[in-house]
Scaffold this active site. Structure first.
Site, PDB file in Angstrom:
ATOM      1  N   TYR A  59     -17.265   5.994  -8.055  1.00 37.61           N
ATOM      2  CA  TYR A  59     -16.498   5.721  -9.266  1.00 37.61           C
ATOM      3  C   TYR A  59     -17.321   6.120 -10.479  1.00 37.61           C
ATOM      4  O   TYR A  59     -18.441   5.646 -10.667  1.00 37.61           O
ATOM      5  CB  TYR A  59     -16.124   4.246  -9.370  1.00 37.61           C
ATOM      6  CG  TYR A  59     -15.181   3.728  -8.315  1.00 37.61           C
ATOM      7  CD1 TYR A  59     -14.410   4.579  -7.541  1.00 37.61           C
ATOM      8  CD2 TYR A  59     -15.063   2.363  -8.092  1.00 37.61           C
ATOM      9  CE1 TYR A  59     -13.546   4.088  -6.576  1.00 37.61           C
ATOM     10  CE2 TYR A  59     -14.196   1.857  -7.133  1.00 37.61           C
ATOM     11  CZ  TYR A  59     -13.444   2.726  -6.369  1.00 37.61           C
ATOM     12  OH  TYR A  59     -12.598   2.236  -5.416  1.00 37.61           O
ATOM     13  N   HIS A 133     -15.921   4.070   2.482  1.00 44.72           N
ATOM     14  CA  HIS A 133     -14.839   4.402   1.555  1.00 44.72           C
ATOM     15  C   HIS A 133     -13.749   5.219   2.230  1.00 44.72           C
ATOM     16  O   HIS A 133     -12.554   4.956   2.056  1.00 44.72           O
ATOM     17  CB  HIS A 133     -15.423   5.165   0.364  1.00 44.72           C
ATOM     18  CG  HIS A 133     -14.651   5.011  -0.889  1.00 44.72           C
ATOM     19  ND1 HIS A 133     -15.212   5.143  -2.143  1.00 44.72           N
ATOM     20  CD2 HIS A 133     -13.350   4.708  -1.123  1.00 44.72           C
ATOM     21  CE1 HIS A 133     -14.298   4.942  -3.075  1.00 44.72           C
ATOM     22  NE2 HIS A 133     -13.161   4.685  -2.482  1.00 44.72           N
ATOM     23  N   SER A 214      -4.910  -2.014  -5.483  1.00 47.34           N
ATOM     24  CA  SER A 214      -3.678  -1.684  -6.208  1.00 47.34           C
ATOM     25  C   SER A 214      -2.589  -2.719  -5.942  1.00 47.34           C
ATOM     26  O   SER A 214      -1.451  -2.380  -5.633  1.00 47.34           O
ATOM     27  CB  SER A 214      -3.182  -0.280  -5.827  1.00 47.34           C
ATOM     28  OG  SER A 214      -4.098   0.704  -6.227  1.00 47.34           O
ATOM     29  N   LEU A 216      -0.924  -4.502  -7.863  1.00 42.88           N
ATOM     30  CA  LEU A 216       0.149  -4.497  -8.863  1.00 42.88           C
ATOM     31  C   LEU A 216       0.867  -3.154  -8.890  1.00 42.88           C
ATOM     32  O   LEU A 216       1.507  -2.796  -9.880  1.00 42.88           O
ATOM     33  CB  LEU A 216      -0.415  -4.834 -10.247  1.00 42.88           C
ATOM     34  CG  LEU A 216      -1.151  -6.173 -10.337  1.00 42.88           C
ATOM     35  CD1 LEU A 216      -1.689  -6.403 -11.740  1.00 42.88           C
ATOM     36  CD2 LEU A 216      -0.252  -7.327  -9.912  1.00 42.88           C
ATOM     37  N   PHE A 220       2.707  -0.542 -11.972  1.00 43.02           N
ATOM     38  CA  PHE A 220       4.156  -0.365 -12.042  1.00 43.02           C
ATOM     39  C   PHE A 220       4.900  -1.693 -11.906  1.00 43.02           C
ATOM     40  O   PHE A 220       5.918  -1.917 -12.569  1.00 43.02           O
ATOM     41  CB  PHE A 220       4.626   0.596 -10.955  1.00 43.02           C
ATOM     42  CG  PHE A 220       6.066   0.989 -11.093  1.00 43.02           C
ATOM     43  CD1 PHE A 220       6.423   2.028 -11.930  1.00 43.02           C
ATOM     44  CD2 PHE A 220       7.067   0.304 -10.420  1.00 43.02           C
ATOM     45  CE1 PHE A 220       7.759   2.381 -12.088  1.00 43.02           C
ATOM     46  CE2 PHE A 220       8.390   0.641 -10.572  1.00 43.02           C
ATOM     47  CZ  PHE A 220       8.741   1.687 -11.413  1.00 43.02           C
TER      48      PHE A 220
END
Length: 326
Positions: A59, A133, A214, A216, A220
């Site tokens: 990241y 990952h 993710s 949420l 969206f």
């Protein structure tokens, strides 16, 4: 905040975690990052009982761990650090929309070098949860996982986990045969429920924690986007099929149904989406990402939201979204 354990063998954490990725990477990259605010979010998270902080070496690339390390410099003992290995940046700036180009690298020598680099960036002598990952298709998972197990034996990592795009039960089993799998990190939300078919039942049966990334729906589900033009420039979501205009318009009904439940029970859409994940079992820990104190507090409060059987039934009945994940 109430707590749970990451599976039967993992550490104790707050039932809602924090994904740190967006503080330096992926979303809305045209907007300058405010490091002071990001550090305050990490501090506030710990104060709220959000103890699991999820990051990754790639990241940034390679800046997110350093930020998390600075945030935890004087409070390391209060946090459970989860980071990742197995991707490397090929071109830090040259991808679509300015996004870094990354590729899998599961070679044991890469893992051995990467954990030392992660420890330096994080400013710690151990990583609580070290995650693969991505599975490298060119390297048997047993070789990668074996190198990660060496890190546990050396005291550099405490527990190991797997992260996915399309992780299979067979891959989890192959890793488990080498060293215990404490967690699986998977995209899981009211608009991405693929893991309910095989991976989630396997985790339940074998005492493996599931970190829901993710949760949420990449923002969206909280009603942030009514059209493609609402997406920030230089944002990875502009490349995802579900956010393309025709699919996005069809998916608005999903966000509306979450909002209806939220209005009925006096909560926010984010809290409802996270609370639904918490009903999936004590081993499921959502890790919503945010770089904003307001949204952090809102997400953390989801731990206290109680959904009735009727609420859960309404949410379970939400249709699958239009468009593929990637």
């Amino acid at each position: 905040m109430r707590t749970t354990t990451l599976g039967t063998s993992g550490p104790e954490v707050g039932v809602v975690g924090l994904g740190a990725m967006g503080m330096t990477f992926a979303y809305d990259m045209a907007t300058p990052r405010d490091e002071a605010t990001s550090l305050s979010v990490i501090h506030q998270a710990l104060d709220l009982g959000v103890t699991l902080i999820d990051t990754a070496d790639v990241y940034g690339p390679y800046t997110n761990e350093s930020l998390v390390g600075r945030g935890l410099a004087d409070r390391r003992d209060r946090a459970v650090i989860a980071t990742k290995v197995g991707l490397e940046a090929v071109d830090p700036t040259g991808g679509p929309g300015g996004s870094p180009i990354v590729r899998p690298n599961g070679r044991p020598e890469h893992v051995r070098a990467a954990i030392d680099a992660s420890l330096r960036r994080l400013g710690t002598d151990h990583i609580d949860l070290y995650q693969l990952h991505r599975v490298d298709p060119e390297v048997p998972i047993e070789e990668t996982w074996g190198a990660m197990a060496e890190a546990v034996a050396a005291g550099k990592a405490r527990h190991l986990g797997l992260s996915e795009i399309n992780l299979t039960v067979e891959q989890i089993q192959r890793a488990q045969a080498v060293h215990p799998v404490a967690t699986v990190q998977a995209e899981f939300s009211l608009w991405t429920r693929d893991v309910q078919a095989e991976v989630l039942p396997h985790c339940r049966e074998h005492g493996i924690g599931l970190l829901a990334y993710s949760p949420l729906g990449r923002g969206f589900l909280v009603g942030r986007f009514a059209s493609f033009d609402d997406l920030p420039q230089n944002d990875q979501r502009r490349r995802l099929p579900r956010f393309q205009e025709e699919n996005l318009h069809a998916n608005l009904d999903i966000a509306a149904k979450v909002s209806q439940v939220a209005e009925r029970i006096g909560a926010t859409s984010a809290q409802v989406a996270l609370a639904w994940l918490l009903t999936q079992g004590p081993h499921v820990v959502p890790i919503p990402g945010t770089k904003t104190p307001k949204y952090l507090a809102d997400n953390a409060a989801a731990a206290d939201v109680r959904l009735s059987p009727a609420d859960i039934a309404d949410l379970d009945a939400i249709p699958a979204p239009a468009g593929a994940r990637y």
